[in-house]
Design a protein around this motif. Structure first.
Motif, mmCIF file in Angstrom:
data_model
loop_
_atom_site.group_PDB
_atom_site.id
_atom_site.type_symbol
_atom_site.label_atom_id
_atom_site.label_comp_id
_atom_site.label_asym_id
_atom_site.label_seq_id
_atom_site.Cartn_x
_atom_site.Cartn_y
_atom_site.Cartn_z
ATOM 1 N N UNK A 236 -23.315 -0.877 -0.156
ATOM 2 C CA UNK A 236 -23.320 -1.197 0.874
ATOM 3 C C UNK A 236 -21.714 -0.286 1.217
ATOM 4 N N UNK A 237 -21.477 0.444 1.897
ATOM 5 C CA UNK A 237 -20.898 0.664 2.840
ATOM 6 C C UNK A 237 -19.829 0.173 3.145
ATOM 7 N N UNK A 238 -20.546 -1.554 3.841
ATOM 8 C CA UNK A 238 -18.972 -2.033 4.129
ATOM 9 C C UNK A 238 -18.379 -3.384 3.145
ATOM 10 N N UNK A 239 -18.888 -3.150 2.414
ATOM 11 C CA UNK A 239 -18.427 -3.863 0.698
ATOM 12 C C UNK A 239 -17.590 -3.244 0.633
ATOM 13 N N UNK A 240 -17.846 -0.895 0.738
ATOM 14 C CA UNK A 240 -16.752 -0.513 0.013
ATOM 15 C C UNK A 240 -15.566 -0.675 1.408
ATOM 16 N N UNK A 241 -16.064 -0.418 2.144
ATOM 17 C CA UNK A 241 -14.220 -0.785 3.738
ATOM 18 C C UNK A 241 -13.819 -1.521 2.844
ATOM 19 N N UNK A 242 -14.072 -2.670 2.312
ATOM 20 C CA UNK A 242 -14.236 -4.363 2.462
ATOM 21 C C UNK A 242 -12.962 -4.303 1.080
ATOM 22 N N UNK A 243 -13.500 -3.502 0.194
ATOM 23 C CA UNK A 243 -12.345 -3.545 -0.632
ATOM 24 C C UNK A 243 -11.630 -2.496 -0.665
ATOM 25 N N UNK A 244 -11.353 -1.170 -0.275
ATOM 26 C CA UNK A 244 -10.297 -0.940 0.318
ATOM 27 C C UNK A 244 -9.161 -1.496 0.920
ATOM 28 N N UNK A 245 -9.578 -1.759 1.940
ATOM 29 C CA UNK A 245 -9.377 -3.044 2.430
ATOM 30 C C UNK A 245 -7.677 -3.934 1.816
ATOM 31 N N UNK A 246 -8.710 -4.894 1.051
ATOM 32 C CA UNK A 246 -7.801 -5.893 0.007
ATOM 33 C C UNK A 246 -7.672 -5.752 -1.027
ATOM 34 N N UNK A 247 -7.791 -4.006 -1.716
ATOM 35 C CA UNK A 247 -7.358 -3.472 -2.658
ATOM 36 C C UNK A 247 -5.967 -3.985 -2.586
ATOM 37 N N UNK A 248 -5.063 -4.731 -2.330
ATOM 38 C CA UNK A 248 -3.489 -4.846 -2.306
ATOM 39 C C UNK A 248 -3.566 -6.050 -2.784
ATOM 40 N N UNK A 249 -4.997 -6.810 -2.516
ATOM 41 C CA UNK A 249 -4.823 -8.303 -3.158
ATOM 42 C C UNK A 249 -4.859 -8.213 -4.930
ATOM 43 N N UNK A 250 -4.843 -7.520 -5.356
ATOM 44 C CA UNK A 250 -5.613 -7.310 -6.650
ATOM 45 C C UNK A 250 -4.396 -6.398 -7.575
ATOM 46 N N UNK A 251 -4.116 -5.261 -6.759
ATOM 47 C CA UNK A 251 -2.990 -3.947 -6.961
ATOM 48 C C UNK A 251 -2.160 -4.421 -5.931
ATOM 49 N N UNK A 252 -0.667 -4.993 -5.998
ATOM 50 C CA UNK A 252 0.210 -5.541 -5.223
ATOM 51 C C UNK A 252 0.974 -3.615 -5.087
ATOM 52 N N UNK A 253 1.646 -2.546 -6.064
ATOM 53 C CA UNK A 253 1.450 -2.170 -5.809
ATOM 54 C C UNK A 253 1.429 -1.083 -6.764
#
Length: 278
Positions: free
Chosen positions: A105-122
């Protein structure tokens, strides 16, 4: 009296008149309801229609639509060419991309990119496999709300555009490609000058339709708090608790933009089909 002299009796369609009367009646009921329902607060709708924050949200919606569609069209065209390539690696990569982004779902993809910093800090550039980083940026600095929205919308759109472009390219007669090869044209020139111009007749109309869909899909960035049109309306009715009037304001602007895009789409379709009509 000959058959040619007999009067022509027009075929009657009573069902059409009944349907038309029913539609007019329902329309009159709807107009009466809108005009007499005090809780709709049409005065509030008129007051917020050109309110500054609403217009800023409208501009943000247009920016998201244009940039996401550009990403989708460019990347989708590349993916379509890869899927039609004779190289099995390129075909597999493109097919895997379409499978992944169309299957989630596109909703999941939006949330994935928004919260990416929580698992990839840099986000770093350097030597792989544990080597030193040459340069590094905080992920949340690189992938802002707007960037996350573009990545979510644009990358998802590319998967659908890949199939649209692939279908358009597949509609071009194979003899066109063979003729280009006989003239010693490179694959790039063949696609740019021979294949894509002919495929455009089938690619442009659905692309315009995808643009209209993208305009409405931008409202999903509400989940990451980006202040586009819908989010702005929500922020306002979160303060004054006038949900329906603010949602009507947002809906009216979406209708205006969709109508404009529909007119443009119809003109494009008429222009692209001139040769076929002749």
């Amino acid at each position: 009296m000959s058959t040619a002299d007999e009067p022509i009796v027009r075929l009657r369609h009573p069902g059409r008149w009944v349907a038309a009367a029913a539609i007019v009646f329902l329309l009159a009921v709807f107009v009466h309801f809108v005009a007499t329902a005090p809780k709709l607060r049409l005065d509030l709708v008129a007051g917020y229609l050109f309110e500054k924050s609403i217009l800023l949200g409208l501009v943000k919606t247009l920016q998201l639509t244009v940039i996401a569609m550009l990403v989708g069209v460019v990347l989708g065209t590349i993916l379509a060419v890869m899927r039609l390539s004779e190289n099995p690696v390129l075909r597999s990569v493109a097919g895997g991309y379409v499978w992944l982004f169309r299957g989630t779902p596109i909703l999941v993809q939006l949330l994935f990119w928004f919260f990416l910093g929580t698992v990839v800090p840099n986000i770093s550039i350097g030597l792989p496999f544990g080597g030193p980083d040459l340069i590094s940026w905080p992920t949340n600095t690189v992938i802002t709300q707007f960037t996350a929205a573009i990545l979510g919308l644009g990358l998802n759109e590319a998967a659908y555009m890949a199939e649209i472009v692939r279908a358009g390219i597949g509609s071009v007669d194979s003899g066109q490609r063979e003729a280009a090869e006989a003239l010693s044209m490179s694959p790039w020139i063949t696609y740019r000058r021979v294949i894509l111009p002919q495929a455009a007749r089938l690619i442009v109309p659905p692309t315009a339709n995808q643009t209209i869909s993208m305009l409405k899909l931008t409202s999903l960035v509400l989940v990451i708090g980006l202040p586009e049109l819908t989010t702005t309306a929500q922020l306002i009715y979160g303060r004054n608790f006038q949900q329906i009037p603010l949602l009507i304001v947002a809906s009216l602007w979406y209708l205006v933009l969709t109508t404009i895009l529909t007119v443009v789409q119809n003109r494009l379709e008429n222009r692209m089909s001139r040769g076929v009509l002749r």
